[in-house]
Design an enzyme around this catalytic site. Structure first.
Site, PDB file in Angstrom:
ATOM      1  N   SER A   1      -0.629  -1.002   4.411  1.00  0.00           N
ATOM      2  CA  SER A   1      -0.141  -0.489   3.142  1.00  0.00           C
ATOM      3  C   SER A   1      -0.009   1.027   3.103  1.00  0.00           C
ATOM      4  O   SER A   1       0.776   1.549   2.321  1.00  0.00           O
ATOM      5  CB  SER A   1      -1.037  -0.959   1.996  1.00  0.00           C
ATOM      6  OG  SER A   1      -2.364  -0.559   2.214  1.00  0.00           O
TER       7      SER A   1
ATOM      8  N   GLU B   1      -3.968  -6.839   8.202  1.00  0.00           N
ATOM      9  CA  GLU B   1      -2.772  -6.893   7.373  1.00  0.00           C
ATOM     10  C   GLU B   1      -1.572  -7.162   8.285  1.00  0.00           C
ATOM     11  O   GLU B   1      -1.645  -6.887   9.490  1.00  0.00           O
ATOM     12  CB  GLU B   1      -2.566  -5.564   6.629  1.00  0.00           C
ATOM     13  CG  GLU B   1      -3.623  -5.317   5.583  1.00  0.00           C
ATOM     14  CD  GLU B   1      -3.440  -3.993   4.840  1.00  0.00           C
ATOM     15  OE1 GLU B   1      -2.295  -3.604   4.560  1.00  0.00           O
ATOM     16  OE2 GLU B   1      -4.454  -3.352   4.536  1.00  0.00           O
TER      17      GLU B   1
ATOM     18  N   HIS C   1       2.741  -6.576   2.257  1.00  0.00           N
ATOM     19  CA  HIS C   1       3.917  -5.699   2.397  1.00  0.00           C
ATOM     20  C   HIS C   1       4.980  -6.247   3.337  1.00  0.00           C
ATOM     21  O   HIS C   1       6.030  -5.637   3.503  1.00  0.00           O
ATOM     22  CB  HIS C   1       3.486  -4.309   2.842  1.00  0.00           C
ATOM     23  CG  HIS C   1       2.585  -3.652   1.851  1.00  0.00           C
ATOM     24  ND1 HIS C   1       3.057  -3.001   0.733  1.00  0.00           N
ATOM     25  CD2 HIS C   1       1.242  -3.582   1.781  1.00  0.00           C
ATOM     26  CE1 HIS C   1       2.035  -2.559   0.025  1.00  0.00           C
ATOM     27  NE2 HIS C   1       0.923  -2.901   0.638  1.00  0.00           N
TER      28      HIS C   1
ATOM     29  N   ASN D   1       6.527  -0.428  -5.201  1.00  0.00           N
ATOM     30  CA  ASN D   1       6.413  -1.484  -4.188  1.00  0.00           C
ATOM     31  C   ASN D   1       7.401  -2.630  -4.452  1.00  0.00           C
ATOM     32  O   ASN D   1       7.318  -3.665  -3.799  1.00  0.00           O
ATOM     33  CB  ASN D   1       5.000  -2.064  -4.182  1.00  0.00           C
ATOM     34  CG  ASN D   1       3.968  -1.062  -3.725  1.00  0.00           C
ATOM     35  OD1 ASN D   1       4.254  -0.203  -2.895  1.00  0.00           O
ATOM     36  ND2 ASN D   1       2.760  -1.159  -4.261  1.00  0.00           N
TER      37      ASN D   1
ATOM     38  N   ASP E   1      -3.291 -10.685   5.712  1.00  0.00           N
ATOM     39  CA  ASP E   1      -2.844 -10.298   4.376  1.00  0.00           C
ATOM     40  C   ASP E   1      -1.469  -9.651   4.557  1.00  0.00           C
ATOM     41  O   ASP E   1      -1.368  -8.543   5.081  1.00  0.00           O
ATOM     42  CB  ASP E   1      -3.870  -9.316   3.785  1.00  0.00           C
ATOM     43  CG  ASP E   1      -3.413  -8.708   2.457  1.00  0.00           C
ATOM     44  OD1 ASP E   1      -2.230  -8.866   2.088  1.00  0.00           O
ATOM     45  OD2 ASP E   1      -4.244  -8.049   1.809  1.00  0.00           O
TER      46      ASP E   1
ATOM     47  N   LYS F   1       4.623  -7.051  -4.876  1.00  0.00           N
ATOM     48  CA  LYS F   1       5.488  -6.157  -4.103  1.00  0.00           C
ATOM     49  C   LYS F   1       6.905  -6.740  -4.063  1.00  0.00           C
ATOM     50  O   LYS F   1       7.578  -6.724  -5.084  1.00  0.00           O
ATOM     51  CB  LYS F   1       4.869  -5.921  -2.737  1.00  0.00           C
ATOM     52  CG  LYS F   1       3.788  -4.831  -2.802  1.00  0.00           C
ATOM     53  CD  LYS F   1       2.395  -5.328  -2.745  1.00  0.00           C
ATOM     54  CE  LYS F   1       1.396  -4.220  -3.030  1.00  0.00           C
ATOM     55  NZ  LYS F   1       0.022  -4.638  -2.751  1.00  0.00           N
TER      56      LYS F   1
ATOM     57  N   HIS G   1      -6.875  -3.078   3.857  1.00  0.00           N
ATOM     58  CA  HIS G   1      -6.844  -2.742   2.438  1.00  0.00           C
ATOM     59  C   HIS G   1      -8.231  -2.814   1.799  1.00  0.00           C
ATOM     60  O   HIS G   1      -9.069  -3.626   2.181  1.00  0.00           O
ATOM     61  CB  HIS G   1      -5.909  -3.744   1.747  1.00  0.00           C
ATOM     62  CG  HIS G   1      -5.556  -3.396   0.342  1.00  0.00           C
ATOM     63  ND1 HIS G   1      -6.184  -3.963  -0.735  1.00  0.00           N
ATOM     64  CD2 HIS G   1      -4.638  -2.541  -0.154  1.00  0.00           C
ATOM     65  CE1 HIS G   1      -5.646  -3.481  -1.848  1.00  0.00           C
ATOM     66  NE2 HIS G   1      -4.714  -2.618  -1.525  1.00  0.00           N
TER      67      HIS G   1
HETATM   68  C1  LIG Z   1      -1.389  -4.579  -3.005  1.00  0.00           C
HETATM   69  C2  LIG Z   1      -2.281  -5.170  -1.981  1.00  0.00           C
HETATM   70  C3  LIG Z   1      -3.269  -6.087  -2.312  1.00  0.00           C
HETATM   71  C4  LIG Z   1      -3.619  -6.381  -3.740  1.00  0.00           C
HETATM   72  O1  LIG Z   1      -2.702  -7.230  -4.284  1.00  0.00           O
HETATM   73  P1  LIG Z   1      -2.607  -7.262  -5.881  1.00  0.00           P
HETATM   74  O2  LIG Z   1      -1.818  -8.489  -6.129  1.00  0.00           O
HETATM   75  O3  LIG Z   1      -1.918  -6.019  -6.278  1.00  0.00           O
HETATM   76  O4  LIG Z   1      -4.004  -7.354  -6.402  1.00  0.00           O
HETATM   77  C5  LIG Z   1      -3.966  -6.695  -1.306  1.00  0.00           C
HETATM   78  N1  LIG Z   1      -3.739  -6.381  -0.010  1.00  0.00           N
HETATM   79  C6  LIG Z   1      -2.831  -5.477   0.335  1.00  0.00           C
HETATM   80  C7  LIG Z   1      -2.611  -5.173   1.771  1.00  0.00           C
HETATM   81  C8  LIG Z   1      -2.070  -4.828  -0.631  1.00  0.00           C
HETATM   82  O5  LIG Z   1      -1.196  -3.899  -0.295  1.00  0.00           O
END
Ligand SMILES: *Cc1c(COP(=O)(O)O)cnc(C)c1O
Length: 383
Positions: free
Chosen positions: A180, A176, A208, A47, A205, A237, A133
């Protein structure tokens, strides 16, 4: 049933479902290549979309930060763990993304848990995209609010849920920015319009999208002209490090500082990490070269994949899954790629919906055109 019986029963079930998960220790980080012992693989599972985990400036900033502040932060931010390095990073993030406040969290997982559980009460509703997620769904499940999921990326399905009578509580709409497992983008403008009309808050969120799209890498929301009430960005990421931040209004930030247990009862991220993240942010803001390289790689891969039998998702992001369907088949393809020197992860339920096991190919700015040609060549002969 004893503890031992329960555990061996569950493990056996996982194996039968072809869903057993294993880890492999790499030796040399996550760059264009992934090294494991004597073997080296082209890495299509990272990522680290812009390659910043290996950026000299980011590494130097971490070093300097460690010399000045030590290795660890020494406490929760409420005690002695908060430093001027943390404060500077929060200010820079808030300025970059156009919010009054940013609050740092140790991970995206923690940020999502903290936000959802600190804000919601019994009688509230959380309306989440069905493919959100695991950290979001889990937070919603743990919270006293009622969780309802709407059909993936369908604002009309959200509208229907919003129109249902509530218990007089508040409503939080959750999605999101870039999903993801599918790599597709949420229709954020429409989700924002519906949320506002219903007096609900929108939480996005953008794990990505941040760094990867939008002017100066400001992410999915900026690209779509949307400013959610709550924006979560993560640093594991495109930032190439780890950690997360919540962007919000002033009173919300103060509220989280009072009530988010993940901030109060957990050690703050090391100040040196905040230094590294500030360097990564500077590189991201000036990162049109990296974003252009990534986009070139995405175009090359998609053009090649169109000629192959698998279904592509509607993704213009670094995440380009090949939906295979069957768990065993996905594992077999991943094995075949591995034998050919390429690391691609097979994603299986419950990480993805049943019957949609897939190869989750991720691209980064560090990939070269010949890397993608090699991947396509193996896939072409894999059927
Ligand atoms: C990776 C991810 C998370 C978690 O983030 P971390 O910092 O790895 O705990 C949360 N939401 C989404 C959409 C993700 O892809």
């Amino acid at each position: 049933m004893s503890w031992q019986q329960r555990i061996s029963h569950e493990l056996a079930q996982r194996r039968r479902d072809d869903a057993y998960r294993t880890r492999q220790a790499n030796d040399g980080g996550n760059g264009r290549w992934l090294t494991q012992g004597e073997r080296r693989y082209l890495n299509f599972s990272s990522n680290d979309y812009l390659g910043l985990s290996r950026d000299a400036g980011v590494i130097a900033a971490w070093r300097q930060g460690a010399r000045r502040y030590g290795a660890g932060s020494g406490g929760s931010g409420h005690v002695t763990g908060y430093s001027v390095a943390h404060a500077a990073l929060e200010q820079a993030l808030a300025d970059w993304l156009g919010y009054p406040r940013a609050l740092l969290f140790i991970s995206g997982y923690a940020a999502n848990q903290a936000l959802v559980t600190a804000l919601t009460r019994a009688g509230d509703r959380i309306l989440a995209d069905k493919l959100s997620h695991a950290s979001l769904i889990e937070a919603a499940t743990l919270s006293p609010a009622v969780l309802r999921r709407f059909v993936h990326n369908q604002p009309s399905a959200l509208e229907t849920l919003l129109a249902k009578p509530d218990d007089g509580g508040e409503t939080l709409v959750v999605t999101e920015g870039v999903f993801s497992m599918d790599g597709d983008s949420a229709p954020l403008a429409e989700l924002q319009r519906l949320s506002r009309a219903a007096g609900a808050w929108l939480m996005v969120d953008d794990a990505h999208g941040i760094g990867v799209c939008g002017e100066q890498g400001r992410g999915s929301c900026w690209r779509q002209g949307v400013r959610p009430d709550l924006l979560v960005v993560t640093f594991g990421k495109a930032f190439g490090v780890s950690g997360a931040a919540v962007l919000c209004e002033q009173p919300t930030a103060e509220y989280l500082l009072q009530f988010a247990r993940h901030l109060i009862y957990s050690t703050a991220m090391p100040a040196a990490q905040a230094c590294a993240l500030s360097a990564a942010l500077t590189r991201i803001r000036q990162g049109d070269d990296l974003r252009a390289a990534l986009q070139r790689n995405i175009r090359q891969l998609r053009a090649g994949l169109r000629a192959l039998p698998w279904r592509l998702t509607d993704s213009d992001s670094a995440i380009q899954p090949l939906i295979v369907g069957d768990n065993g088949r996905a594992l077999e393809l991943a094995q075949r790629l591995r034998a050919a020197g390429m690391w691609v992860s097979a994603m299986r339920p419950p990480t993805v919906p049943p019957g949609s096991a897939r190869l989750r190919i991720t691209l980064t700015a560090a990939h070269q055109p010949e890397d993608i040609d090699r991947l396509l060549e193996v896939l072409r002969h894999a059927d």
